[in-house]
Design an enzyme around this catalytic site. Structure first.
Site, PDB file in Angstrom:
ATOM      1  N   ARG A  22       0.850  -1.199   0.000  1.00  0.00           N
ATOM      2  CA  ARG A  22       0.000   0.000   0.000  1.00  0.00           C
ATOM      3  C   ARG A  22       0.875   1.235   0.000  1.00  0.00           C
ATOM      4  O   ARG A  22       1.762   1.377   0.856  1.00  0.00           O
ATOM      5  CB  ARG A  22      -0.921   0.024   1.221  1.00  0.00           C
ATOM      6  CG  ARG A  22      -1.968  -1.036   1.128  1.00  0.00           C
ATOM      7  CD  ARG A  22      -3.023  -0.946   2.208  1.00  0.00           C
ATOM      8  NE  ARG A  22      -3.824  -2.160   2.153  1.00  0.00           N
ATOM      9  CZ  ARG A  22      -4.652  -2.549   3.099  1.00  0.00           C
ATOM     10  NH1 ARG A  22      -4.809  -1.825   4.190  1.00  0.00           N
ATOM     11  NH2 ARG A  22      -5.336  -3.662   2.966  1.00  0.00           N
ATOM     12  N   HIS A 114      -9.566   0.327   3.570  1.00  0.00           N
ATOM     13  CA  HIS A 114     -10.301   1.433   4.200  1.00  0.00           C
ATOM     14  C   HIS A 114      -9.565   2.764   4.047  1.00  0.00           C
ATOM     15  O   HIS A 114     -10.040   3.784   4.533  1.00  0.00           O
ATOM     16  CB  HIS A 114     -10.462   1.110   5.681  1.00  0.00           C
ATOM     17  CG  HIS A 114      -9.151   0.786   6.328  1.00  0.00           C
ATOM     18  ND1 HIS A 114      -8.487  -0.396   6.044  1.00  0.00           N
ATOM     19  CD2 HIS A 114      -8.364   1.476   7.159  1.00  0.00           C
ATOM     20  CE1 HIS A 114      -7.347  -0.422   6.704  1.00  0.00           C
ATOM     21  NE2 HIS A 114      -7.241   0.712   7.388  1.00  0.00           N
ATOM     22  N   ASP A 278     -16.360  -1.416   4.154  1.00  0.00           N
ATOM     23  CA  ASP A 278     -15.257  -0.499   3.831  1.00  0.00           C
ATOM     24  C   ASP A 278     -14.972  -0.432   2.330  1.00  0.00           C
ATOM     25  O   ASP A 278     -15.742  -0.943   1.517  1.00  0.00           O
ATOM     26  CB  ASP A 278     -13.993  -0.930   4.586  1.00  0.00           C
ATOM     27  CG  ASP A 278     -13.437  -2.239   4.052  1.00  0.00           C
ATOM     28  OD1 ASP A 278     -14.228  -3.067   3.587  1.00  0.00           O
ATOM     29  OD2 ASP A 278     -12.208  -2.427   4.095  1.00  0.00           O
ATOM     30  N   ASP A 280     -13.057  -1.991   0.199  1.00  0.00           N
ATOM     31  CA  ASP A 280     -13.057  -3.200  -0.628  1.00  0.00           C
ATOM     32  C   ASP A 280     -14.030  -4.268  -0.133  1.00  0.00           C
ATOM     33  O   ASP A 280     -13.998  -5.410  -0.610  1.00  0.00           O
ATOM     34  CB  ASP A 280     -11.641  -3.774  -0.738  1.00  0.00           C
ATOM     35  CG  ASP A 280     -11.073  -4.197   0.601  1.00  0.00           C
ATOM     36  OD1 ASP A 280     -11.452  -3.595   1.614  1.00  0.00           O
ATOM     37  OD2 ASP A 280     -10.237  -5.117   0.648  1.00  0.00           O
ATOM     38  N   ASP A 282     -14.464  -5.914   2.769  1.00  0.00           N
ATOM     39  CA  ASP A 282     -14.175  -7.034   3.670  1.00  0.00           C
ATOM     40  C   ASP A 282     -14.400  -6.687   5.139  1.00  0.00           C
ATOM     41  O   ASP A 282     -14.500  -7.574   5.972  1.00  0.00           O
ATOM     42  CB  ASP A 282     -12.768  -7.619   3.436  1.00  0.00           C
ATOM     43  CG  ASP A 282     -11.662  -6.601   3.585  1.00  0.00           C
ATOM     44  OD1 ASP A 282     -11.946  -5.444   3.927  1.00  0.00           O
ATOM     45  OD2 ASP A 282     -10.488  -6.977   3.346  1.00  0.00           O
ATOM     46  N   ARG A 283     -14.509  -5.410   5.464  1.00  0.00           N
ATOM     47  CA  ARG A 283     -14.763  -5.046   6.869  1.00  0.00           C
ATOM     48  C   ARG A 283     -16.247  -4.820   7.108  1.00  0.00           C
ATOM     49  O   ARG A 283     -16.994  -4.557   6.172  1.00  0.00           O
ATOM     50  CB  ARG A 283     -14.022  -3.745   7.215  1.00  0.00           C
ATOM     51  CG  ARG A 283     -12.532  -3.882   7.129  1.00  0.00           C
ATOM     52  CD  ARG A 283     -11.852  -2.622   7.625  1.00  0.00           C
ATOM     53  NE  ARG A 283     -10.425  -2.863   7.703  1.00  0.00           N
ATOM     54  CZ  ARG A 283      -9.586  -2.217   8.500  1.00  0.00           C
ATOM     55  NH1 ARG A 283     -10.044  -1.268   9.292  1.00  0.00           N
ATOM     56  NH2 ARG A 283      -8.318  -2.500   8.516  1.00  0.00           N
ATOM     57  N   GLU A 365     -10.268  -7.562  15.640  1.00  0.00           N
ATOM     58  CA  GLU A 365     -10.782  -6.318  16.212  1.00  0.00           C
ATOM     59  C   GLU A 365     -10.910  -5.224  15.158  1.00  0.00           C
ATOM     60  O   GLU A 365     -11.667  -4.280  15.333  1.00  0.00           O
ATOM     61  CB  GLU A 365      -9.903  -5.852  17.369  1.00  0.00           C
ATOM     62  CG  GLU A 365      -8.394  -5.766  17.081  1.00  0.00           C
ATOM     63  CD  GLU A 365      -7.975  -4.732  16.071  1.00  0.00           C
ATOM     64  OE1 GLU A 365      -8.552  -3.639  16.094  1.00  0.00           O
ATOM     65  OE2 GLU A 365      -7.077  -5.016  15.255  1.00  0.00           O
ATOM     66  N   LYS A 377     -11.870 -11.925   5.040  1.00  0.00           N
ATOM     67  CA  LYS A 377     -12.961 -11.457   5.877  1.00  0.00           C
ATOM     68  C   LYS A 377     -14.032 -10.902   4.953  1.00  0.00           C
ATOM     69  O   LYS A 377     -13.746 -10.551   3.810  1.00  0.00           O
ATOM     70  CB  LYS A 377     -12.469 -10.422   6.878  1.00  0.00           C
ATOM     71  CG  LYS A 377     -11.737  -9.229   6.310  1.00  0.00           C
ATOM     72  CD  LYS A 377     -11.179  -8.417   7.466  1.00  0.00           C
ATOM     73  CE  LYS A 377     -10.529  -7.136   7.005  1.00  0.00           C
ATOM     74  NZ  LYS A 377      -9.093  -7.304   6.750  1.00  0.00           N
TER      75      LYS A 377
HETATM   76  C1  G16 Z   1      -5.790  -5.519   7.013  1.00  0.00           C
HETATM   77  C2  G16 Z   1      -5.606  -6.979   7.302  1.00  0.00           C
HETATM   78  C3  G16 Z   1      -6.198  -7.304   8.636  1.00  0.00           C
HETATM   79  C4  G16 Z   1      -5.619  -6.416   9.724  1.00  0.00           C
HETATM   80  C5  G16 Z   1      -5.850  -4.970   9.331  1.00  0.00           C
HETATM   81  C6  G16 Z   1      -5.205  -3.969  10.285  1.00  0.00           C
HETATM   82  O1  G16 Z   1      -7.135  -5.248   6.843  1.00  0.00           O
HETATM   83  O2  G16 Z   1      -6.220  -7.765   6.319  1.00  0.00           O
HETATM   84  O3  G16 Z   1      -5.937  -8.642   8.892  1.00  0.00           O
HETATM   85  O4  G16 Z   1      -6.225  -6.664  10.937  1.00  0.00           O
HETATM   86  O5  G16 Z   1      -5.283  -4.741   8.067  1.00  0.00           O
HETATM   87  O6  G16 Z   1      -3.863  -4.073  10.198  1.00  0.00           O
HETATM   88  P1  G16 Z   1      -2.898  -3.047  10.891  1.00  0.00           P
HETATM   89  O7  G16 Z   1      -3.295  -3.014  12.330  1.00  0.00           O
HETATM   90  O8  G16 Z   1      -1.536  -3.626  10.646  1.00  0.00           O
HETATM   91  O9  G16 Z   1      -3.115  -1.685  10.254  1.00  0.00           O
HETATM   92  P2  G16 Z   1      -7.647  -4.445   5.584  1.00  0.00           P
HETATM   93  O10 G16 Z   1      -9.125  -4.350   5.770  1.00  0.00           O
HETATM   94  O11 G16 Z   1      -6.935  -3.120   5.662  1.00  0.00           O
HETATM   95  O12 G16 Z   1      -7.210  -5.252   4.410  1.00  0.00           O
END
Ligand code: G16
Length: 544
Positions: A22, A114, A278, A280, A282-283, A365, A377
């Protein structure tokens, strides 16, 4: 059509984080930056040659251009078929569903989840493997190593492909099939949940809800499933139109970024149910009337009630949560007599447990909940799960939650984020805590006694792989915990996350304000980690 071989040289910093690479859009727009990363995928994943690749993204700025680049490179690298969502769109869980349904070898997913989108905001790319899940660390490490020596990439010299009409077409020797991004996913949801019961709930005349798609990818999915198939009133899905910049918002379904939705659930005229997803898809965030369900509690409630839904009626085999997620699900697993696993942050760590059939449900979380139906997710899945429970139990969200706490006790939970802080300061804070660890057990902090203190490490029970330095855990007698971690998904400086939790068995104390109840733990965390001195921040930027 002959592949072109284009000379290139490595870029620093192409190491995938918690979930893929990212960076700011401007970083990705540098000539050869995207190409280097994509070629590294093809160079390290030989199964893709002659195989099927799924390609899609959350529709954020730079999605369309990237997909054209990836398709030309896929054809030049010998992929035999690409499955692409119409318009270049796929939610992350839909990608996982499509990989599994069509037995693809992998997927390239374009999303920064997100994080905000637009020319000055964030973009991201990640690779998913044949199981449908995010690439494990062995793959992301190989990929990163390859980015450091890459010296050429392969592509085709051809015009952009039409991504907006369904059906098959040819790109060099590769077949490209444009799929409806919603259809396969919607069919999977119908197989898991009682759509008749949810339909009746919507038509009962006494249930009001809104789903906030946050101008992101779940708009078309939620309109099709909630409004068209389940009969929710038109307009139930708000901010339904997916936009390249998410309407200028921050597509993060939490109390800070989905304020309008939260407001609609509050007060005498509050909605019965509110949910959001969110960038994409998944949240998820789950709200009831005057009630916010923490993602940790949501996982625990779903685990305790799974048998009430058709897809999980024979019960769950086990449950897993990421380390910083509250221990609420552990209590349910114990009562159900099923296994419970604590994994590092990152959905990829659930993959082996799901594949091996050791767990059915898992969650984090960070507003992520899912099951073995896919390997990501899944935001809308969680919303449909809750709707199914509401339809069967005929109770409010708040009553279901209160019942749950009475039965299992309440794990009060909150996360405090200090965003975009100086990287050196944040790393210094973590090192300072690491030095303190050996002396903490047995020490009294405030009114609490430290039970254990460590830097979390995980050995995968299926393949024995090891992940170290996954966050500082400080556990207190009575079940309270403080966890410190640096985020692996930010694109600016460092984000310090402080996770706070304590266990309250007494039902007469289950309805306190979370932040007030947390005060003693907040003070301990701030003092122990010297947060203000080391980050220059007095207060967190985001509290969820
Ligand atoms: C990603 C990961 C999740 C993780 C989250 C937060 O979510 O897929 O498993 O819990 O990031 O990560 P961090 O605390 O390292 O920022 P997403 O929804 O951003 O793909």
């Amino acid at each position: 059509m002959e592949p072109q071989i284009i000379a290139t040289s490595p870029f620093d910093g192409q190491r995938p984080g918690t979930s893929g690479l990212r960076k700011k859009v401007k970083v990705f727009q540098q000539p050869r930056y995207l190409e280097n990363f994509v070629q590294s995928i093809f160079d390290t994943q030989p199964d893709l040659q002659g195989g099927v690749l799924v390609v899609g993204g959350d529709g954020r700025y730079f999605n369309r251009e990237s997909i054209q680049v990836i398709l030309r490179m896929a054809a030049a690298n010998g992929v035999s078929k690409a499955l692409v969502g119409r318009g270049g769109l796929f939610s992350t869980p839909a990608v996982s569903c499509v990989i599994r349904k069509y037995a693809a070898q992998g997927a390239i997913v374009l999303s920064a989840s997100h994080n905000p989108g637009g020319p000055d905001e964030d973009f991201g790319i990640k690779y998913n493997v044949a199981s449908g899940g995010p690439a494990p660390e062995s793959v992301t490490n190989a990929l990163h190593t390859r980015t450091r020596t890459i010296d050429r990439y392969l592509t085709l010299d051809c015009p952009a492909l039409d991504l907006d009409d369904l059906g098959a077409r040819q790109l060099g020797d590769m077949e490209v099939v444009i799929l409806d991004p919603v259809a396969d996913y919607a069919e999977l949801m119908e197989s898991l949940f009682d759509f008749n019961a949810i339909h009746q709930l919507f038509n009962s005349g006494h249930f009001r809800m809104r789903f906030d798609a946050m101008h992101a990818i779940t708009g078309p999915y939620a309109v099709e499933i909630l409004e068209n198939r389940l009969g929710a009133a038109p307009g139930t899905v708000m901010h339904a139109e997916a936009k390249e910049d998410f309407g200028g918002g921050h597509p993060d379904p939490n109390l800070a970024h989905a304020k309008t939705l939260v407001g609609l659930t509050q007060g005498p005229d509050g909605l019965d149910f509110g949910a959001a997803s969110d960038g994409d898809g998944d949240r998820n965030m789950i709200l009831g009337k005057d009630c916010f369900v923490t993602p940790s509690d949501s996982l625990a409630v779903l685990a305790a009630n799974a048998h009430l839904t058709p897809g999980y009626k024979s019960g769950i085999r086990g449950v897993a949560r990421s380390m910083p997620t509250s221990q609420a699900a552990d209590r349910v697993a114990e009562q159900l007599g099923v296994e419970c696993f604590e994994t590092p942050t990152g959905w990829k760590f659930f993959g082996n447990l799901l594949d091996a059939g050791r767990i059915t449900l898992c969650g984090e979380e960070s507003f992520g909940t899912g099951s073995d139906h896919v390997r990501e997710k899944d935001g809308l899945w969680a919303v449909l799960f809750w709707l199914n429970l509401l339809a069967v139990r005929q109770q409010s969200v708040a009553d279901i939650l209160a019942d749950h706490w009475r039965r299992f006790g309440r794990n009060y939970y909150s996360r405090h984020d200090y965003e975009a802080v100086d990287l050196a300061g944040a790393e210094g804070l973590m090192n300072h805590l690491r030095i303190l660890l050996p002396d903490l057990p047995g020490r009294q902090l405030g009114r609490l006694t430290v039970n254990y203190a460590d830097d979390f490490a995980y050995t995968d029970p299926i393949d024995g792989s090891r992940a170290e330095r996954q966050g500082i855990r400080i556990g207190f007698e009575g079940g309270a915990r403080i966890v410190f971690r640096l985020s692996g998904t930010g694109t600016e400086g460092a984000t310090l996350r402080v996770y706070l939790e304590f266990f309250e068995p007494d039902p007469s104390r289950h309805h306190r304000d979370t932040q007030e109840a947390m005060e003693p733990l907040i003070l301990i965390a701030r003092e122990l980690a010297q947060i203000e001195a080391r980050t220059g921040r007095r207060d967190p930027d985001v509290i969820t």
